[in-house]
Design a protein around this motif. Structure first.
Motif: not given
Length: 283
Positions: A249-253, A243-244, A209-211, A24-28
Motif C-alpha cells: 500500500e505504501d513503503v513507509g519510512d 506478498y501483498v 487498485s490495491i484497496a 482494478a486498474l486494468q478492469a477500469g
C-alpha cells in the motif's frame, strides 16, 4: 474537441500478487490518469525492457531498478517488500557453505542473486528462467554442468518439497537478521521524464487498485486464475497473502530505509555505481 489521453502501458508479471494488485486498474474499476493497457511478461523480460525504457510504468526487481534509476523512479505503492518473503536457497541435501558452489539463479538482475552475492561472495550463480531452477537442482545439473543448489522465488517457495528439495537458507531471514529491516523484492516504476503530476496520479491509482482488490477479493479471482497457469487455488492465495501487505500500500519510512540499505550494500560490493537520485515519487 479535446482528445482522449493516450493509453499508458503498464508491465507486470503473471504472478498472483501482481494480477491481484492491478486487477482494478486494468478492469477500469477506478479512475486513472489515462486508460491503462496491461503488458504481462516474466520478471526477467520486464527487467530487460526497463533497461531500454520501453514501458512508461513497469514492475521490476529492486536490484534491476538500481541499474535504471537514471530513467525510472519507484512508486511508493504496488511493490513487494516484507518480512518472511525472501527467496529461498534449496538443494537436494543440506549444505553449510555456498562459496565456490554453482547455484541456479532466476536472473542476474534479481534481488535474489544480489542477496546470494551479499551472503556468499564466492558463490557461482548460474542464470536461468525462474521456473527452470527447481527441476535443474533436482537433476543436479544444468547445461551439462553440475549444480549444487538453487535460488527459488514466487510460488516455488510453497512447492519445493514436491521436488525432493530441502531448504538451505531463507534469504529473507538472513537479510532481516543482518539489518532488522524488511526485504525489498520488487518495485513499480514510472519513467522520470513523465510529468510529476502524472507520476503522482499513477501512484494514487495503484494505491486505490490495491484497496479495491482488498475490498472485493472474489471479483479479482477469475483474472488471477486466468494467469496463474497450473498453480492450485491454495498456493495462489498463499502467494497473495504473503506478498501483498502493508508495504504494498505504501513503503513507509521503514520500507524506504530498507531500499536505501539494499542499494548501499549493492554499491559496497561493486554491483552498481552510487546515485543521488530520489528513490521514490514524492507524496
Amino acid at each position: 474537441m479535446p482528445t482522449d489521453p493516450a493509453p499508458l502501458e503498464l508491465g507486470y508479471s503473471f504472478c498472483p500478487n501482481d494480477t491481484f494488485i492491478f486487477y482494478a486498474l486494468q478492469a477500469g474499476r477506478i479512475a486513472t490518469p489515462a486508460p491503462i493497457r496491461e503488458v504481462l511478461s516474466d520478471v526477467q523480460t520486464l527487467n530487460d525492457w526497463a533497461a531500454a525504457g520501453r514501458l512508461p510504468l513497469t514492475k521490476i526487481s529492486y536490484r534491476a531498478y538500481f541499474g535504471v534509476m537514471d530513467r525510472y523512479v519507484a512508486l511508493r505503492s504496488g511493490g513487494a517488500l516484507g518480512r518472511g518473503v525472501g527467496p529461498l536457497v534449496v538443494a537436494r541435501a543440506p549444505i553449510d557453505d555456498l562459496n565456490g558452489r554453482r547455484v541456479a539463479s532466476p536472473g542476474r538482475l534479481t534481488t535474489a542473486e544480489l542477496l546470494l552475492r551479499l551472503a556468499w561472495p564466492d558463490a557461482i550463480p548460474v542464470q536461468m528462467r525462474f521456473d527452470e531452477v527447481m527441476p535443474a537442482v533436482e537433476r543436479g545439473e544444468y547445461g551439462g554442468e553440475p549444480l549444487d543448489a538453487g535460488l527459488i522465488i514466487h510460488e516455488s517457495r510453497f512447492t519445493y518439497p514436491q521436488h525432493g528439495l530441502v531448504r538451505v537458507r531463507d534469504m529473507g531471514e538472513w537479510w532481516e537478521g543482518e539489518t532488522g529491516l524488511p526485504l525489498p523484492l520488487g518495485a513499480i516504476l514510472v519513467r522520470r521524464d513523465l510529468p510529476l503530476e502524472l507520476q503522482q496520479a499513477a501512484q494514487q491509482a495503484v494505491r486505490e487498485s490495491i484497496a479495491y482488490a482488498w475490498a472485493h477479493p472474489q471479483e479479482a479471482k477469475g483474472y488471477i486464475r486466468q494467469h496463474a497457469l497450473e498453480m492450485d487455488d491454495a498456493v495462489m492465495q498463499a502467494h497473495i497473502d504473503l506478498y501483498v501487505n502493508e508495504y504494498s500500500e505504501d513503503v513507509g519510512d521503514t520500507g524506504e530505509r530498507a531500499v536505501r540499505e539494499l542499494h548501499r550494500r549493492a554499491v559496497a560490493v561493486g554491483a552498481l555505481s552510487p546515485s543521488d537520485l530520489p528513490l521514490f515519487v514524492p507524496q
